[in-house]
Scaffold this active site. Structure first.
Site, PDB file in Angstrom:
ATOM      1  N   ASN A 264     -12.961   6.677   5.361  1.00  0.00           N
ATOM      2  CA  ASN A 264     -13.070   5.781   6.516  1.00  0.00           C
ATOM      3  C   ASN A 264     -12.078   6.082   7.633  1.00  0.00           C
ATOM      4  O   ASN A 264     -12.365   5.834   8.801  1.00  0.00           O
ATOM      5  CB  ASN A 264     -12.934   4.319   6.072  1.00  0.00           C
ATOM      6  CG  ASN A 264     -14.167   3.853   5.322  1.00  0.00           C
ATOM      7  OD1 ASN A 264     -15.272   4.316   5.591  1.00  0.00           O
ATOM      8  ND2 ASN A 264     -13.981   2.962   4.364  1.00  0.00           N
TER       9      ASN A 264
ATOM     10  N   TYR B 131       0.806  -1.227   0.000  1.00  0.00           N
ATOM     11  CA  TYR B 131       0.000   0.000   0.000  1.00  0.00           C
ATOM     12  C   TYR B 131       0.837   1.274   0.000  1.00  0.00           C
ATOM     13  O   TYR B 131       0.302   2.369  -0.186  1.00  0.00           O
ATOM     14  CB  TYR B 131      -0.922   0.034   1.227  1.00  0.00           C
ATOM     15  CG  TYR B 131      -1.985  -1.034   1.220  1.00  0.00           C
ATOM     16  CD1 TYR B 131      -3.048  -0.978   0.322  1.00  0.00           C
ATOM     17  CD2 TYR B 131      -1.930  -2.105   2.108  1.00  0.00           C
ATOM     18  CE1 TYR B 131      -4.030  -1.964   0.307  1.00  0.00           C
ATOM     19  CE2 TYR B 131      -2.909  -3.093   2.105  1.00  0.00           C
ATOM     20  CZ  TYR B 131      -3.955  -3.017   1.203  1.00  0.00           C
ATOM     21  OH  TYR B 131      -4.926  -3.984   1.189  1.00  0.00           O
TER      22      TYR B 131
ATOM     23  N   HIS C   9      -4.154   6.380  -1.325  1.00  0.00           N
ATOM     24  CA  HIS C   9      -4.762   6.444   0.012  1.00  0.00           C
ATOM     25  C   HIS C   9      -3.713   6.766   1.086  1.00  0.00           C
ATOM     26  O   HIS C   9      -4.071   7.142   2.200  1.00  0.00           O
ATOM     27  CB  HIS C   9      -5.438   5.097   0.323  1.00  0.00           C
ATOM     28  CG  HIS C   9      -6.774   5.212   0.982  1.00  0.00           C
ATOM     29  ND1 HIS C   9      -7.500   6.380   1.074  1.00  0.00           N
ATOM     30  CD2 HIS C   9      -7.546   4.263   1.605  1.00  0.00           C
ATOM     31  CE1 HIS C   9      -8.646   6.152   1.716  1.00  0.00           C
ATOM     32  NE2 HIS C   9      -8.697   4.878   2.044  1.00  0.00           N
TER      33      HIS C   9
ATOM     34  N   ASN D 291      -9.390   2.118   8.133  1.00  0.00           N
ATOM     35  CA  ASN D 291     -10.689   2.239   8.808  1.00  0.00           C
ATOM     36  C   ASN D 291     -10.600   2.082  10.322  1.00  0.00           C
ATOM     37  O   ASN D 291     -11.596   2.200  11.023  1.00  0.00           O
ATOM     38  CB  ASN D 291     -11.701   1.233   8.223  1.00  0.00           C
ATOM     39  CG  ASN D 291     -11.251  -0.200   8.379  1.00  0.00           C
ATOM     40  OD1 ASN D 291     -10.092  -0.475   8.665  1.00  0.00           O
ATOM     41  ND2 ASN D 291     -12.161  -1.128   8.191  1.00  0.00           N
TER      42      ASN D 291
ATOM     43  N   PHE E   4      -5.110  -0.595   9.864  1.00  0.00           N
ATOM     44  CA  PHE E   4      -5.668  -0.299   8.552  1.00  0.00           C
ATOM     45  C   PHE E   4      -6.434   1.015   8.641  1.00  0.00           C
ATOM     46  O   PHE E   4      -6.817   1.466   9.716  1.00  0.00           O
ATOM     47  CB  PHE E   4      -6.525  -1.459   8.034  1.00  0.00           C
ATOM     48  CG  PHE E   4      -5.682  -2.515   7.379  1.00  0.00           C
ATOM     49  CD1 PHE E   4      -5.304  -2.388   6.046  1.00  0.00           C
ATOM     50  CD2 PHE E   4      -5.210  -3.593   8.110  1.00  0.00           C
ATOM     51  CE1 PHE E   4      -4.490  -3.330   5.441  1.00  0.00           C
ATOM     52  CE2 PHE E   4      -4.388  -4.542   7.514  1.00  0.00           C
ATOM     53  CZ  PHE E   4      -4.025  -4.402   6.176  1.00  0.00           C
TER      54      PHE E   4
END
Length: 194
Positions: free
Chosen positions: A115, A16, A21, A69, A67
Site C-alpha cells: 500500500n 509500529y 512493515h 497507505n 500511515f
C-alpha cells in the site's frame, strides 16, 4: 542520474516501530546514523527528514509520519518542493517475496500489493519508475495472514538477518554513489545474511 531523495516506508508511532512493515525506515535510520545526519520532524513534508552529502551529491532522507497507505503524500510533497523526478527517488520498503537477510535494488515495476508503494505511484502521477530497495522480511505462507505478519515483530533470529541485510544495503548505497548502480547492485544481490 543521481538519487536525490531516499525514503524509508513505515507506520508512525511506538507500537509500529519494531514491526516488519517498518523495515524501510530502519534502513533510512541507519543511513542517517552512519552519515551523522539525525532525522528531524518536518511537518510541511509530513515526515522526519535530513540532508546528507554522498560523493558531493545533495540527498534528502525522508521517513513519512503518515500511515503507510498515505506515504505518497510525504513523498509527492517533497519531490514537488525540490523538483525531484521519480527516477531520482529511492524508496526502501519491506518485501514479502524475499527472505530475511536479503535486500535487492530494483527500478520501477508494480506495487505488488504494497500500500505504501501504491500510494507513492499514485502521487507521482501514476509513475512507477522510481528506484526501490526491497528489504526481505519473508512470507507467512498464507496470504490471509499477511496483514498480521507485516504488522508483527520478527523473532530475534530473523531481526538479526534483516539488520545485517539493511547494513549491507546502506554500504551498497554509498557504493552506488561512488562507483555506480551496476556495481552496487551486483554486490547487494550476492549478499545473504547467515
Amino acid at each position: 542520474m543521481a538519487i536525490k531523495l531516499i525514503v524509508g516506508l513505515a507506520n508512525p508511532g511506538a507500537e509500529y516501530a519494531a514491526t516488519r512493515h517498518n523495515a524501510g525506515a530502519w534502513y533510512v535510520d541507519l543511513l542517517a546514523e552512519r552519515l551523522r545526519a539525525p532525522l528531524r520532524e518536518e511537518p510541511k513534508f509530513f515526515g522526519y527528514t535530513s540532508r546528507i552529502t554522498l560523493e558531493g551529491e545533495d540527498v534528502r532522507l525522508l521517513v513519512p509520519t503518515t500511515f503507510m497507505n498515505l506515504s505518497g503524500k510525504a513523498v509527492g510533497t517533497m519531490a514537488s518542493f525540490y523538483r525531484i523526478q521519480p527516477d531520482e527517488i529511492l524508496v526502501a520498503h519491506d518485501e514479502l517475496d524475499l527472505p530475511p537477510g536479503v535486500a535487492k535494488f530494483k527500478l520501477g515495476g508494480g506495487h505488488g500489493g504494497h500500500n505504501g508503494l501504491k500510494d507513492i505511484i499514485s502521487k507521482l502521477g501514476n509513475n512507477p519508475n522510481f528506484h526501490r530497495l526491497r528489504v526481505g522480511i519473508g512470507h507467512p505462507g498464507d496470504k490471509n495472514k499477511v496483514v498480521g505478519f507485516v504488522l508483527g515483530k520478527p523473532p530475534v533470529s530473523e531481526q538479526k538477518l534483516i539488520d545485517e541485510a539493511i547494513d549491507e544495503a546502506a554500504r551498497c548505497t554509498e557504493l552506488w554513489f561512488k562507483e555506480g548502480l551496476a556495481k552496487a547492485t551486483s554486490r547487494l544481490h550476492t549478499f545473504k545474511a547467515q
